[in-house]
Design a protein around this motif. Structure first.
Motif, PDB file in Angstrom:
ATOM      1  N   GLY A 169      -2.591   3.978  -8.276  1.00 31.28           N
ATOM      2  CA  GLY A 169      -2.935   3.314  -7.027  1.00 31.28           C
ATOM      3  C   GLY A 169      -3.652   2.005  -7.284  1.00 31.28           C
ATOM      4  N   ILE A 170      -4.660   2.050  -8.166  1.00 32.80           N
ATOM      5  CA  ILE A 170      -5.437   0.838  -8.446  1.00 32.80           C
ATOM      6  C   ILE A 170      -4.552  -0.221  -9.086  1.00 32.80           C
ATOM      7  CG2 ILE A 170      -7.260  -0.093  -9.910  1.00 32.80           C
ATOM      8  CD1 ILE A 170      -8.829   2.438  -9.435  1.00 32.80           C
ATOM      9  N   ILE A 171      -3.749   0.193 -10.095  1.00 28.14           N
ATOM     10  CA  ILE A 171      -2.956  -0.801 -10.817  1.00 28.14           C
ATOM     11  C   ILE A 171      -1.910  -1.432  -9.909  1.00 28.14           C
ATOM     12  CG2 ILE A 171      -1.255  -1.066 -12.654  1.00 28.14           C
ATOM     13  CD1 ILE A 171      -2.918   0.815 -14.307  1.00 28.14           C
ATOM     14  N   SER A 172      -1.175  -0.579  -9.128  1.00 28.83           N
ATOM     15  CA  SER A 172      -0.111  -1.147  -8.302  1.00 28.83           C
ATOM     16  C   SER A 172      -0.690  -2.030  -7.202  1.00 28.83           C
ATOM     17  CB  SER A 172       0.739  -0.036  -7.710  1.00 28.83           C
ATOM     18  OG  SER A 172      -0.025   0.764  -6.858  1.00 28.83           O
ATOM     19  N   SER A 173      -1.801  -1.582  -6.562  1.00 31.78           N
ATOM     20  CA  SER A 173      -2.323  -2.416  -5.477  1.00 31.78           C
ATOM     21  C   SER A 173      -2.921  -3.710  -6.020  1.00 31.78           C
ATOM     22  CB  SER A 173      -3.347  -1.647  -4.660  1.00 31.78           C
ATOM     23  OG  SER A 173      -4.347  -1.166  -5.491  1.00 31.78           O
ATOM     24  N   PHE A 174      -3.510  -3.643  -7.228  1.00 29.97           N
ATOM     25  CA  PHE A 174      -4.039  -4.872  -7.825  1.00 29.97           C
ATOM     26  C   PHE A 174      -2.920  -5.872  -8.098  1.00 29.97           C
ATOM     27  CE2 PHE A 174      -5.560  -7.368 -11.498  1.00 29.97           C
ATOM     28  CZ  PHE A 174      -6.675  -7.924 -10.906  1.00 29.97           C
ATOM     29  N   ILE A 175      -1.798  -5.350  -8.628  1.00 26.89           N
ATOM     30  CA  ILE A 175      -0.671  -6.241  -8.908  1.00 26.89           C
ATOM     31  C   ILE A 175      -0.127  -6.839  -7.606  1.00 26.89           C
ATOM     32  CG2 ILE A 175       1.714  -6.277  -9.726  1.00 26.89           C
ATOM     33  CD1 ILE A 175       0.844  -4.218 -11.841  1.00 26.89           C
ATOM     34  N   PHE A 176      -0.022  -5.994  -6.547  1.00 26.84           N
ATOM     35  CA  PHE A 176       0.500  -6.501  -5.285  1.00 26.84           C
ATOM     36  C   PHE A 176      -0.430  -7.553  -4.676  1.00 26.84           C
ATOM     37  CE2 PHE A 176       2.996  -2.392  -4.885  1.00 26.84           C
ATOM     38  CZ  PHE A 176       4.200  -3.016  -5.175  1.00 26.84           C
ATOM     39  N   PHE A 226      -3.522   6.061   0.918  1.00 31.36           N
ATOM     40  CA  PHE A 226      -4.347   5.704  -0.224  1.00 31.36           C
ATOM     41  C   PHE A 226      -3.951   4.320  -0.745  1.00 31.36           C
ATOM     42  CE2 PHE A 226      -6.907   7.463  -3.701  1.00 31.36           C
ATOM     43  CZ  PHE A 226      -7.670   8.341  -2.982  1.00 31.36           C
ATOM     44  N   GLY A 227      -2.646   4.126  -0.935  1.00 27.78           N
ATOM     45  CA  GLY A 227      -2.156   2.836  -1.415  1.00 27.78           C
ATOM     46  C   GLY A 227      -2.410   1.737  -0.416  1.00 27.78           C
ATOM     47  N   ASN A 228      -2.192   2.082   0.880  1.00 29.02           N
ATOM     48  CA  ASN A 228      -2.415   1.095   1.927  1.00 29.02           C
ATOM     49  C   ASN A 228      -3.860   0.619   1.945  1.00 29.02           C
ATOM     50  OD1 ASN A 228      -2.299  -0.302   4.467  1.00 29.02           O
ATOM     51  ND2 ASN A 228      -3.184   1.531   5.357  1.00 29.02           N
ATOM     52  N   LEU A 229      -4.817   1.597   1.891  1.00 27.19           N
ATOM     53  CA  LEU A 229      -6.237   1.233   1.943  1.00 27.19           C
ATOM     54  C   LEU A 229      -6.634   0.417   0.728  1.00 27.19           C
ATOM     55  CD1 LEU A 229      -7.863   4.507   3.265  1.00 27.19           C
ATOM     56  CD2 LEU A 229      -7.620   2.355   4.455  1.00 27.19           C
ATOM     57  N   LEU A 230      -6.107   0.818  -0.479  1.00 29.64           N
ATOM     58  CA  LEU A 230      -6.429   0.067  -1.695  1.00 29.64           C
ATOM     59  C   LEU A 230      -5.968  -1.372  -1.562  1.00 29.64           C
ATOM     60  CD1 LEU A 230      -5.456   2.577  -4.498  1.00 29.64           C
ATOM     61  CD2 LEU A 230      -7.695   1.635  -4.134  1.00 29.64           C
ATOM     62  N   PHE A 231      -4.713  -1.529  -1.087  1.00 26.93           N
ATOM     63  CA  PHE A 231      -4.184  -2.893  -0.995  1.00 26.93           C
ATOM     64  C   PHE A 231      -4.948  -3.713   0.029  1.00 26.93           C
ATOM     65  CE2 PHE A 231      -1.532  -6.070   0.982  1.00 26.93           C
ATOM     66  CZ  PHE A 231      -1.134  -6.803  -0.117  1.00 26.93           C
ATOM     67  N   SER A 232      -5.181  -3.125   1.244  1.00 34.54           N
ATOM     68  CA  SER A 232      -5.781  -3.939   2.301  1.00 34.54           C
ATOM     69  C   SER A 232      -7.227  -4.286   1.967  1.00 34.54           C
ATOM     70  CB  SER A 232      -5.680  -3.244   3.650  1.00 34.54           C
ATOM     71  OG  SER A 232      -6.256  -1.978   3.597  1.00 34.54           O
ATOM     72  N   SER A 233      -7.974  -3.344   1.321  1.00 30.23           N
ATOM     73  CA  SER A 233      -9.346  -3.706   0.981  1.00 30.23           C
ATOM     74  C   SER A 233      -9.378  -4.734  -0.138  1.00 30.23           C
ATOM     75  CB  SER A 233     -10.149  -2.465   0.609  1.00 30.23           C
ATOM     76  OG  SER A 233      -9.507  -1.753  -0.394  1.00 30.23           O
ATOM     77  N   GLY A 234      -8.429  -4.671  -1.070  1.00 24.06           N
ATOM     78  CA  GLY A 234      -8.356  -5.695  -2.113  1.00 24.06           C
ATOM     79  C   GLY A 234      -8.053  -7.064  -1.538  1.00 24.06           C
ATOM     80  N   TRP A 235      -7.134  -7.102  -0.582  1.00 22.47           N
ATOM     81  CA  TRP A 235      -6.742  -8.371   0.046  1.00 22.47           C
ATOM     82  C   TRP A 235      -7.895  -8.945   0.865  1.00 22.47           C
ATOM     83  CZ3 TRP A 235      -3.917 -12.331  -0.393  1.00 22.47           C
ATOM     84  CH2 TRP A 235      -3.492 -13.092   0.690  1.00 22.47           C
ATOM     85  N   ASN A 236      -8.619  -8.062   1.615  1.00 25.86           N
ATOM     86  CA  ASN A 236      -9.788  -8.536   2.367  1.00 25.86           C
ATOM     87  C   ASN A 236     -10.864  -9.037   1.418  1.00 25.86           C
ATOM     88  OD1 ASN A 236      -8.631  -7.902   4.780  1.00 25.86           O
ATOM     89  ND2 ASN A 236      -9.549  -5.863   4.909  1.00 25.86           N
ATOM     90  N   GLY A 237     -11.029  -8.341   0.262  1.00 25.00           N
ATOM     91  CA  GLY A 237     -12.006  -8.770  -0.722  1.00 25.00           C
ATOM     92  C   GLY A 237     -11.696 -10.145  -1.269  1.00 25.00           C
ATOM     93  N   PHE A 238     -10.396 -10.426  -1.469  1.00 22.36           N
ATOM     94  CA  PHE A 238     -10.013 -11.760  -1.946  1.00 22.36           C
ATOM     95  C   PHE A 238     -10.407 -12.818  -0.929  1.00 22.36           C
ATOM     96  CE2 PHE A 238      -6.936 -15.239  -2.019  1.00 22.36           C
ATOM     97  CZ  PHE A 238      -7.185 -15.743  -3.277  1.00 22.36           C
ATOM     98  N   PHE A 260     -11.966  -7.274  -7.400  1.00 26.46           N
ATOM     99  CA  PHE A 260     -12.518  -6.219  -8.252  1.00 26.46           C
ATOM    100  C   PHE A 260     -13.615  -5.441  -7.538  1.00 26.46           C
ATOM    101  CE2 PHE A 260     -10.452  -8.888 -11.298  1.00 26.46           C
ATOM    102  CZ  PHE A 260     -10.005  -8.004 -12.249  1.00 26.46           C
ATOM    103  N   SER A 261     -14.453  -6.144  -6.759  1.00 25.19           N
ATOM    104  CA  SER A 261     -15.601  -5.448  -6.175  1.00 25.19           C
ATOM    105  C   SER A 261     -15.234  -4.711  -4.896  1.00 25.19           C
ATOM    106  CB  SER A 261     -16.748  -6.420  -5.922  1.00 25.19           C
ATOM    107  OG  SER A 261     -16.293  -7.486  -5.139  1.00 25.19           O
ATOM    108  N   ASN A 262     -14.094  -5.044  -4.254  1.00 21.87           N
ATOM    109  CA  ASN A 262     -13.787  -4.404  -2.976  1.00 21.87           C
ATOM    110  C   ASN A 262     -12.599  -3.461  -3.020  1.00 21.87           C
ATOM    111  OD1 ASN A 262     -15.642  -5.414  -0.899  1.00 21.87           O
ATOM    112  ND2 ASN A 262     -14.910  -7.382  -1.633  1.00 21.87           N
ATOM    113  N   LEU A 263     -11.876  -3.394  -4.161  1.00 23.66           N
ATOM    114  CA  LEU A 263     -10.612  -2.652  -4.182  1.00 23.66           C
ATOM    115  C   LEU A 263     -10.799  -1.192  -3.790  1.00 23.66           C
ATOM    116  CD1 LEU A 263      -7.691  -3.391  -4.983  1.00 23.66           C
ATOM    117  CD2 LEU A 263      -8.118  -2.329  -7.153  1.00 23.66           C
ATOM    118  N   LEU A 264     -11.880  -0.563  -4.249  1.00 22.85           N
ATOM    119  CA  LEU A 264     -12.047   0.874  -3.984  1.00 22.85           C
ATOM    120  C   LEU A 264     -12.926   1.156  -2.777  1.00 22.85           C
ATOM    121  CD1 LEU A 264     -12.480   2.248  -7.587  1.00 22.85           C
ATOM    122  CD2 LEU A 264     -10.795   2.998  -5.978  1.00 22.85           C
TER     123      LEU A 264
END
Lengths: 144, 116
Positions: free
Chosen positions: A128-135, B66-78, B87-91
């Protein structure tokens, strides 16, 4: 008896899995779980929680009960009956963590529980972490 | 109406998983990992927001969320902090589920013995 005969005999006696029945059961059980979750979410909203808090509380209830039923011992039977109806929702994640902790409890706190808790659930978190980070990186490159 | 949509959505996600499980050699571990990556991909393509509008809160039940939340929080963190913000917001939003799972199962495992 030669090899081909033996293979035929094995094929005759392996229990046939009914794929249609499996698919129907997982569809219905997954759907019922969705209805239960949505009902819980609406219930928490009635008590005055906001939408995002209601979702988190609903997940807590599902996780708590799947952990409790795993500890009581009958969640495994449900799992082998419903299959993906319980594996794909969050209950499968909770079940994998809880059963790993229970199974390795006898090996001690560090070498047992500590090193085996995420044995099954770790792949979900890792990929999950790796794929979402790449996306996210791809989207950053596209949209700036 | 949302309840019927929730039934259909969660049911179909489980159905897809079951079809993959029955017709290939993949284990449940493969399927859950695959679904998390799929959730991040759906969120990347902006499809997941439409699914949330379709089935409401039930979209957070399958492991796809799970994937959706990881992606959206990472994108908001950016957006708030740049590359370090990823890095600080992904999880940050998935933390609730992971922590609840670990804490509940650890506390419960103190009181119970493994059944066979």
């Amino acid at each position: 008896m030669d090899k081909n005969e033996y293979k035929k005999l094995v094929k005759k006696h392996t229990p046939k899995e009914n794929k249609m029945k499996n698919a129907l059961i997982s569809f219905v059980s997954g759907g019922l779980l969705g209805i239960i979750g949505l009902g819980l979410c609406d219930l928490f909203k009635l008590f005055g929680f906001s939408n995002s808090h209601a979702i988190i509380l609903m997940l807590f209830v599902l996780i708590f009960f799947s952990c409790l039923f795993t500890c009581l011992g009958f969640f495994d039977n449900w799992m082998s009956y419903c299959k993906c109806g319980l594996i794909v929702p969050i209950t499968g994640f909770a079940h994998s963590v809880c059963s790993a902790i229970l199974d390795y409890k006898k090996d001690g706190m560090i070498t047992g529980i500590g090193s085996n808790t995420f044995k099954l659930a770790g792949s979900v978190i890792l990929y999950g972490i790796i794929s979402s980070f790449i996306f996210v990186l791809i989207r950053v490159i596209i949209y700036g | 109406m949302t309840y019927i949509n929730a039934f259909i959505f969660v049911g179909i996600v489980c159905l897809i998983g079951q079809i993959i499980l029955d017709n290939t050699n993949l284990t449940p571990g493969h399927i859950t990992s695959l679904f998390v990556c799929l959730g991040a991909l759906l969120s990347f393509c902006d499809i997941y927001e439409k699914l949330i509008a379709f089935a409401g809160a039930a979209t957070s039940i399958p492991i796809l969320s799970f994937g959706n939340l990881l992606f959206s929080s990472g994108w908001n963190g950016f957006h708030s902090d740049g590359i370090l913000g990823i890095f600080s917001n992904l999880l940050s939003t998935t933390s609730a589920g992971i922590c609840a799972t670990v804490i509940f199962s650890f506390i419960l495992s103190i009181f119970f013995k493994p059944q066979d």
